[in-house]
Design a protein around this motif. Structure first.
Motif, short mmCIF file in Angstrom:
data_model
loop_
_atom_site.label_atom_id
_atom_site.label_comp_id
_atom_site.label_asym_id
_atom_site.label_seq_id
_atom_site.Cartn_x
_atom_site.Cartn_y
_atom_site.Cartn_z
N ALA A 231 26.31 81.13 31.50
CA ALA A 231 27.14 82.33 31.58
C ALA A 231 28.41 82.10 32.39
CB ALA A 231 26.34 83.48 32.20
N THR A 232 28.49 81.02 33.15
CA THR A 232 29.73 80.73 33.88
C THR A 232 30.80 80.17 32.96
OG1 THR A 232 29.03 78.48 34.46
CG2 THR A 232 28.40 80.25 35.97
N TYR A 233 30.38 79.65 31.80
CA TYR A 233 31.31 79.07 30.83
C TYR A 233 31.56 80.05 29.68
CZ TYR A 233 33.25 75.57 27.57
OH TYR A 233 34.04 74.86 26.70
N ALA A 234 30.48 80.62 29.15
CA ALA A 234 30.58 81.61 28.07
C ALA A 234 30.24 82.97 28.66
CB ALA A 234 29.64 81.25 26.94
N MET A 235 31.20 83.57 29.38
CA MET A 235 30.96 84.84 30.07
C MET A 235 30.73 85.99 29.09
SD MET A 235 33.66 84.67 33.26
CE MET A 235 33.08 86.25 33.89
N ASP A 236 31.34 85.90 27.91
CA ASP A 236 31.16 86.95 26.90
C ASP A 236 29.94 86.61 26.06
OD1 ASP A 236 31.31 88.99 25.13
OD2 ASP A 236 33.33 88.53 24.39
N SER B 295 34.72 81.15 27.42
CA SER B 295 35.33 82.43 27.81
C SER B 295 35.14 82.57 29.32
CB SER B 295 34.71 83.60 27.05
OG SER B 295 33.30 83.63 27.23
N ASP B 296 36.09 82.06 30.07
CA ASP B 296 36.04 82.10 31.53
C ASP B 296 37.45 82.31 32.06
OD1 ASP B 296 37.24 79.65 31.15
OD2 ASP B 296 35.54 78.46 31.85
#
Length: 395
Positions: A198-203, A249-250
């Motif tokens: 989730a730190t790389y693909a926040m969406d 998405s970050d």
């Protein structure tokens, strides 16, 4: 007084051994106080030997290996040749010249960065019952053979804009020490990679349903080479499937308003992912109540984040609508946290879950320029049997 012989080889008719054993008047005595000169007195008159360091300098010069060593050996050889009367001056000079050329090429490579890339290539190609290669966060690649499972010895980096098998989203290093075993390495890789996704693909809405987490881990063989690195990847669950475009998405790809919205989402999805997956609610209702309370707390935090951010004029209405939907969802999850039985618990969860990803969320996301298709529910979700962590595979 004894008179020493003239320089040069001894001429015929010179003193015989018995004469050398007599004194100046022909009486027995000690030998004259002089030593033979030059090679003319050698029994076989052998040629001078070739200096060994000169040969070594020439060999190192030809191989362009350790040019500094070849240069030093050549200079030492020249000095020894002149002092000892040995042969090999041509070898020494040749080694010096070739070593100087090699040294110049080495320095030129350092200044251009070629040496660094060459060393990275050497490290990337080293393997022993496993792989040691370099692929960094944000890079995409294909694996020879078309599979992300099993042992990988090399990869083919490709642009993320086109079709590819995997995208690297994180990496980390395992502690030093003895190899802990494949099971322990795999468990550590899985836990950390799922936490880092989730730190790389926040969406989370932008991650397709057929994408899962994979990872490259050290093997027993590569561990002996000093490999401690775990590489976390996004890959297609279909062995023949590929990814197209980056999933990143970050902070490097999002606007400030998008980040503000998604940071609240991240805390919520982290709480949702903590669902107990080893029992059903009817078997351990207290654990599920505690989980529902955690989700409710995350919803309250997300609602306050949305209301506390300074939104541009065009975003205020859609974001305010989502904040109100989150408040209603929080009330439903509070109801689940105090449910008297499993049926009541599931009813509250179903209504609360619908509000999380309903029309208000889609409207706000559309205004923000984020993905607008809610994630597909995982098998068994909402029934107390969902595995919120997905299905990572070790490579």
């Amino acid at each position: 007084m004894a008179i020493p012989p003239p320089p040069g080889p001894q001429q015929p008719g010179g003193p015989y051994p018995q004469d050398l054993a007599r004194g100046p008047h022909g009486s027995p005595g000690s030998a004259p106080p002089y030593q033979p000169w030059g090679q003319g007195y050698s029994p076989y008159n052998r040629p001078a030997p070739v200096n060994g360091l000169a040969i070594a300098a020439l060999v190192l010069g030809f191989l362009c290996f350790l040019p500094g060593v070849g240069l030093v050996l050549g200079l030492i050889a020249l000095a020894q040749i002149r002092r000892r009367g040995e042969r090999g001056e041509v070898f020494a000079v040749g080694g010096i010249v070739l070593s100087l050329i090699g040294l110049a090429l080495f320095l030129a490579a350092l200044s251009s960065g070629s040496a660094h890339h060459a060393w990275e290539g050497i490290k990337s190609g080293a393997h022993d019952d496993g792989a040691v290669f370099t692929v960094r966060k944000g890079e995409c690649f294909n694996a020879p053979g078309g599979s992300l499972e099993g042992e990988a010895y090399n990869i083919d980096k490709v642009p993320c804009s086109g079709a590819h098998q995997a995208e690297v989203f994180a990496d980390f290093t395992l502690p030093q020490g003895r190899f802990p075993g494949e099971e322990a390495v795999t468990r550590a890789a899985g836990d950390r990679c799922y936490a880092l996704r989730a730190t790389y693909a926040m969406d989370a809405w932008a991650v397709p349903a057929d994408v899962d987490v994979y990872y490259f881990t050290p093997t027993r063989g590569s561990w002996r080479l000093g490999d401690r690195r775990v590489t976390c990847l996004f890959g297609n669950t279909d062995k023949k499937g590929t990814l197209t475009g980056t999933l990143r998405s970050d902070s490097t790809t999002l606007t400030g308003d998008q980040l503000a919205y998604l940071r609240g989402d991240a805390a919520l999805y982290e709480a949702l992912d903590a669902v107990p997956d080893d029992v059903y609610a009817q078997d351990d209702l207290p654990r599920y109540r505690a989980w529902a309370l955690r989700v409710s707390t995350a919803l309250d935090d997300q609602s306050r984040r949305l209301r506390g951010h300074s939104w541009p004029q065009g975003l205020r209405g859609p974001v305010a609508g989502q904040a109100e939907a989150l408040d209603r969802a929080r009330d439903e999850w509070n109801g689940a946290a105090t449910a008297a039985d499993a049926d009541s618990f599931y009813d509250h969860c179903a209504r609360g879950g619908a509000l999380l990803e309903g029309r208000a969320a889609v409207t706000a996301r559309e205004a923000l320029g984020l993905a607008t298709t809610p994630p597909a529910p995982e098998k068994g979700e909402g029934q107390g049997s969902a595995d919120a962590s997905g299905g990572g595979r070790q490579v």
